[in-house]
Scaffold this active site. Structure first.
Site, short mmCIF file in Angstrom:
data_model
loop_
_atom_site.label_atom_id
_atom_site.label_comp_id
_atom_site.label_asym_id
_atom_site.label_seq_id
_atom_site.Cartn_x
_atom_site.Cartn_y
_atom_site.Cartn_z
CB CYS A 249 -1.27 3.93 8.09
SG CYS A 249 -2.30 4.54 6.75
CB CYS B 74 -18.55 -4.66 5.46
SG CYS B 74 -17.51 -3.30 6.04
CB CYS C 22 -0.92 -0.01 1.22
SG CYS C 22 -2.02 1.42 1.24
CB CYS D 99 -18.20 0.36 9.34
SG CYS D 99 -17.09 -0.47 10.48
CB CYS E 237 -0.77 -0.10 8.28
SG CYS E 237 -1.54 -1.36 7.24
NE ARG F 119 -17.36 -5.37 13.65
CZ ARG F 119 -17.72 -4.44 12.77
NH1 ARG F 119 -16.82 -3.66 12.24
NH2 ARG F 119 -18.98 -4.32 12.40
CB CYS G 10 -15.32 -6.75 6.76
SG CYS G 10 -14.41 -5.23 6.42
#
Ligand code: SAM
Ligand code: DTB
Ligand code: SF4
Length: 334
Positions: free
Chosen positions: A58, A130, A54, A190, A61, A262, A98
């Site tokens: 972040c 999702c 990616c 969400c 991550c 969640r 998801c």
């Protein structure tokens, strides 16, 4: 009857967060029972449909191309692989699936066409579908909605101030804008965050203030405890103490009484007693399956044992509001 408020101030939320712990849990549990069936917990399954590589940075991550975390990158899964995984998840008791992709944003290409087919396929299995695919335009959100997408996950992660310290390749406004696009397409939202990034209590509270003051509060709010991954800038962060997770969940429940809250990443770092406290504090959803996106999670069987022990039952699909929620209709008719 407690009213759902969209005007919580940061100071009020901070006071809630700092309530003596047992009072806080009691208050959250009381509100939880007023708005939800406390014996039900939604079981959601997570599939990483495209892993690693990616472009974003972040700091938490493992999938960012900027860090060397040793995860195995994988291009977009095939439709058949995803539908097979969806069947397995459903057999295991999941009512929501998801699909996560390590993308900065969605591009209008063949891969997105394939994701659209995945959404249609999972929707046809009567599961809440999702996606979490990074930034979306209005048009892309609409295409997903037309394919039957039930929810879109896009976390604020932390406060606007602390966001800049955690991610430099996109802004808080980018995040809010995607959430707006999801709302416009009438897909449920969400959105939640992570604790344990090194943020202050004020940062946590500010994030809850932003989420709770949205015109329609997110239908689902994931609270993640950081899973520190070797190779990321946050690899040496201490694990989140369970008491902070309980406080965060209880405060979230009090300011967003009706949301599906969640207990997300970090359960592998918690014991059963800790998780029981999170359910008492108002959590009513988990990610099940032995892997989150790239990191370990308790297995389906362990979770079903936990449900038996606590007397919890998995919530059925579409129990919440359908895509065009009542509250959304109300806002539209204003
Ligand atoms: N790329 C998309 C995006 O960023 O929106 C979707 C996938 S991203 C992995 C989804 C969420 O996972 C992040 O917003 C973050 O809250 C959570 N997450 C990622 N790595 C994590 C970690 N190491 N510990 C806890 N939560 C994490
Ligand atoms: C969310 O809030 N947490 C999930 C889901 N939404 C996509 C992801 C957790 C990821 C944890 C780190 C990993 O397994 O890579
Ligand atoms: Fe990419 Fe999402 Fe990971 Fe950020 S959290 S690096 S956007 S996959």
């Amino acid at each position: 009857m407690t009213a759902i408020r969209n005007n919580w101030t940061t100071e009020e939320i901070l006071n809630v967060y700092n309530t003596p712990l047992l009072d806080l849990i009691y208050k959250a549990q009381t509100i939880h029972r007023e708005f939800n069936d406390a014996s039900e917990v939604q079981v959601s399954s997570l599939i990483s449909i495209k892993t690693g590589g990616c472009a974003e940075d972040c700091s938490y991550c493992p999938q960012s191309v900027k860090y060397n975390t040793g995860i195995e990158a994988h291009k977009l899964m095939t439709l058949e692989e995803v539908l097979f995984a969806a069947d397995k998840a459903k057999e295991g008791g999941a009512s929501r699936l998801c699909m996560g992709a390590a993308w900065r944003e969605v591009r209008d290409n063949k891969d997105f066409d394939r994701v659209i087919e995945m959404v249609k396929g999972v929707n046809a299995k009567d599961m809440e579908v999702c996606c979490t695919l990074g930034m979306l335009t209005e048009n892309q959100a609409q295409r997903l909605a037309d394919a039957g997408l039930y929810a879109y996950n896009h976390n604020l992660d932390t406060s606007e101030d602390s966001y800049k310290k955690i991610i430099t390749t996109r802004s808080y406004d980018d995040r809010l804008n995607t959430i707006k696009n999801v709302r416009k397409a009438k897909v449920t939202v969400c959105s939640g965050g992570i604790i344990g990034l090194g943020e202050s209590v004020e940062d946590r509270v500010k994030m809850l203030q932003t989420l709770s003051s949205m015109e329609i509060q997110p239908e689902s709010v994931p609270i993640n405890a950081l899973v520190p991954v070797a190779g990321t800038p946050l690899e040496n962060q201490p694990l989140v103490p369970i008491w902070e997770m309980v406080r965060m969940i209880a405060t979230t429940r009090i300011v967003m009484p009706k949301t599906v809250l969640r207990l997300s990443a970090g359960r592998n770092q918690m014991n059963l007693e800790g998780q029981a406290l999170c359910f008492l504090a108002g959590a009513n959803s988990i990610f099940a399956g032995d892997k989150l996106l790239t990191t370990p999670n308790p297995s389906f069987n362990e979770d079903m044992e936990m449900f038996n022990l606590f007397g919890l039952t998995p919530r059925k699909a579409f129990k919440g509001e359908k895509k065009t929620t009542k509250s959304l209709q109300e806002v539209e008719s204003k």
